[in-house]
Design a protein around this motif. Sequence first.
Motif, short mmCIF file in Angstrom:
data_model
loop_
_atom_site.label_atom_id
_atom_site.label_comp_id
_atom_site.label_asym_id
_atom_site.label_seq_id
_atom_site.Cartn_x
_atom_site.Cartn_y
_atom_site.Cartn_z
N LEU A 143 0.81 -1.21 0.00
CA LEU A 143 0.00 0.00 0.00
C LEU A 143 0.85 1.27 0.00
O LEU A 143 1.95 1.29 0.57
N ASP A 144 0.31 2.30 -0.60
CA ASP A 144 0.98 3.60 -0.66
C ASP A 144 0.16 4.62 0.12
O ASP A 144 -0.95 4.97 -0.27
N PHE A 145 0.70 5.08 1.24
CA PHE A 145 0.02 6.07 2.08
C PHE A 145 0.61 7.47 1.90
O PHE A 145 0.38 8.35 2.73
N SER A 146 1.39 7.67 0.85
CA SER A 146 2.12 8.94 0.70
C SER A 146 1.22 10.16 0.60
O SER A 146 1.67 11.28 0.88
N ALA A 147 -0.04 9.98 0.22
CA ALA A 147 -0.95 11.13 0.11
C ALA A 147 -1.34 11.68 1.47
O ALA A 147 -1.87 12.79 1.58
N ASP A 148 -1.08 10.93 2.54
CA ASP A 148 -1.41 11.36 3.89
C ASP A 148 -0.16 11.16 4.74
O ASP A 148 0.14 10.05 5.17
N ALA A 149 0.58 12.23 4.97
CA ALA A 149 1.88 12.13 5.64
C ALA A 149 1.80 11.51 7.02
O ALA A 149 2.63 10.67 7.39
N ALA A 150 0.78 11.90 7.79
CA ALA A 150 0.64 11.38 9.15
C ALA A 150 0.34 9.88 9.13
O ALA A 150 0.92 9.10 9.91
N LYS A 151 -0.54 9.48 8.24
CA LYS A 151 -0.89 8.07 8.14
C LYS A 151 0.29 7.27 7.61
O LYS A 151 0.54 6.14 8.06
N ALA A 152 1.03 7.84 6.66
CA ALA A 152 2.20 7.16 6.12
C ALA A 152 3.24 6.90 7.21
O ALA A 152 3.83 5.82 7.29
N LYS A 153 3.44 7.89 8.08
CA LYS A 153 4.41 7.74 9.17
C LYS A 153 3.95 6.67 10.15
O LYS A 153 4.75 5.83 10.60
N ALA A 154 2.66 6.69 10.48
CA ALA A 154 2.12 5.71 11.43
C ALA A 154 2.19 4.30 10.85
O ALA A 154 2.50 3.34 11.56
N ALA A 155 1.89 4.17 9.55
CA ALA A 155 1.93 2.86 8.91
C ALA A 155 3.36 2.33 8.85
O ALA A 155 3.60 1.14 9.09
N ALA A 156 4.32 3.20 8.56
CA ALA A 156 5.72 2.79 8.50
C ALA A 156 6.20 2.30 9.86
O ALA A 156 7.00 1.36 9.95
N ALA A 157 5.70 2.93 10.93
CA ALA A 157 6.12 2.55 12.28
C ALA A 157 5.64 1.16 12.67
O ALA A 157 6.16 0.56 13.63
N LEU A 158 4.67 0.62 11.95
CA LEU A 158 4.18 -0.73 12.25
C LEU A 158 5.22 -1.79 11.91
O LEU A 158 5.16 -2.91 12.42
N ASN A 159 6.16 -1.44 11.03
CA ASN A 159 7.22 -2.36 10.63
C ASN A 159 6.64 -3.68 10.11
O ASN A 159 6.83 -4.75 10.70
N LEU A 160 5.93 -3.59 9.00
CA LEU A 160 5.26 -4.77 8.44
C LEU A 160 6.24 -5.83 7.97
O LEU A 160 5.88 -7.01 7.89
N GLU A 161 7.47 -5.44 7.67
CA GLU A 161 8.47 -6.45 7.30
C GLU A 161 8.71 -7.40 8.47
O GLU A 161 8.76 -8.63 8.31
N ARG A 162 8.85 -6.84 9.67
CA ARG A 162 9.01 -7.67 10.86
C ARG A 162 7.77 -8.52 11.10
O ARG A 162 7.86 -9.70 11.45
N ILE A 163 6.59 -7.92 10.90
CA ILE A 163 5.35 -8.66 11.11
C ILE A 163 5.29 -9.88 10.19
O ILE A 163 4.82 -10.95 10.59
#
Length: 316
Positions: A143-163
Motif C-alpha cells: 500500500l501507498d500512504f504517501s498522500a497522507d503524511a501522518a498516516k504514512a508515518k504511522a503505517a511505516a512505524a508498524l514495521n510490516l516487514e518484521r510482522i
Amino acid sequence: RNLLSEPWPQLTLEQCAVTVIAGGITNALFKVTPPLDTGAGAVAVRCFGLNTEVFIDRERELRNLLELTAAGFGAPVLATFRNGRIEAFLDGATLDPTALMDPVHLGRIASKLKSFHSARVSEPRESRLWRTIRGYHSEATALDFSADAAKAKAAAALNLERIGREIERVEKASAEIKSPVVYCHNDALAYNFIWDETREALHVIDFEYSGFGERGFDFGNHFNEWAGFECKWGQLPGRETRDAFYRAYIGDAEAEALGPEALAAEMERMDRETSILSLASHMYWGTWAVLQAKHSAVDFDYISYAKMRFAQYDAT
C-alpha cells in the motif's frame, strides 16, 4: 423496496423507521421497520464497506451464507443488490464485550460455536487461515500512504516487514499443535451474537470472514474480542474462565464419554491451541486494519488499531 415482496413495493421511505445498527467496522447496517398496519416484519439492510471486495470474496460469501442460513445459522437472506443485501431482522439484544463475561452467555457462545464448527458447507475442507493472513500482509505491505503524511508515518512505524517474519513463526508453531480444521466463524466478536430473551435463543451472525481453518483460531480470536475495539487487554479471560468455555464447548455427553482424565487432557489441548492461535488473531486483524486504513470510509482509526493488535502480540 422493489426487491422485496408485498407490502414493501408500495411503501415509501418516509413511511418506514430507519435506524443505524451499530457495532461493526466493516459494513454499514440499518434496521428498516415498516408501518405496523402492514403486518410485515422489519428487515436489516447491509451495505458493504467501500472496497471490501479487496479482501472479501463476495460471491463466495453469499454462497456459503445461503448454506449456513439453510442450516439455521444467522438471518434469512431476502434479497441482494450490487453492494449489499437485505436480510430478515433478528429480534433480540446484540451482545457487547462486557456481556461476554457473563458465565451464562459464555456457555451459550461455546455451544453455538461448537455447532457452527460442524456446519456442512460445500467447499474444500482445507484451512484458509494462513493464506488469508499472508494475503492480507502481502497487500498491506504494497500500500501507498504517501498522500497522507501522518498516516504514512504511522503505517511505516508498524514495521510490516518484521510482522511478516512473525507470521511465519506463528504459522510454524500452529502446524506443530495440529488444531483440528473446522468451519470457523473467524469474527466471533460480541456484536456478532444476538440474544433473543423471548425465545431463549442465541443467534450468531455475519459470516463474511468465515471459512475452514484451525479451531483454536476461533477460540483465541473470541477471547481477544473480550477486549473490544478499544483493546482493553485487561479484560481477557483467565484460565479458569477459558476452561469453563472449553467445558461448555465439549458438552456433557462428550465429557462423560471422555472421563475425567481424558477430559482434562482435551481441555489442556484446547488451551494450547488458543495460546498459539490467539497470536494469529492479532496478525489477522492487524494486517486487515492496515488494508482498511487505505480503503475504508468508516470513521475509525485503523492504523492505531493495528498498532494495538501488534503491540499485544509482542506483549503475549
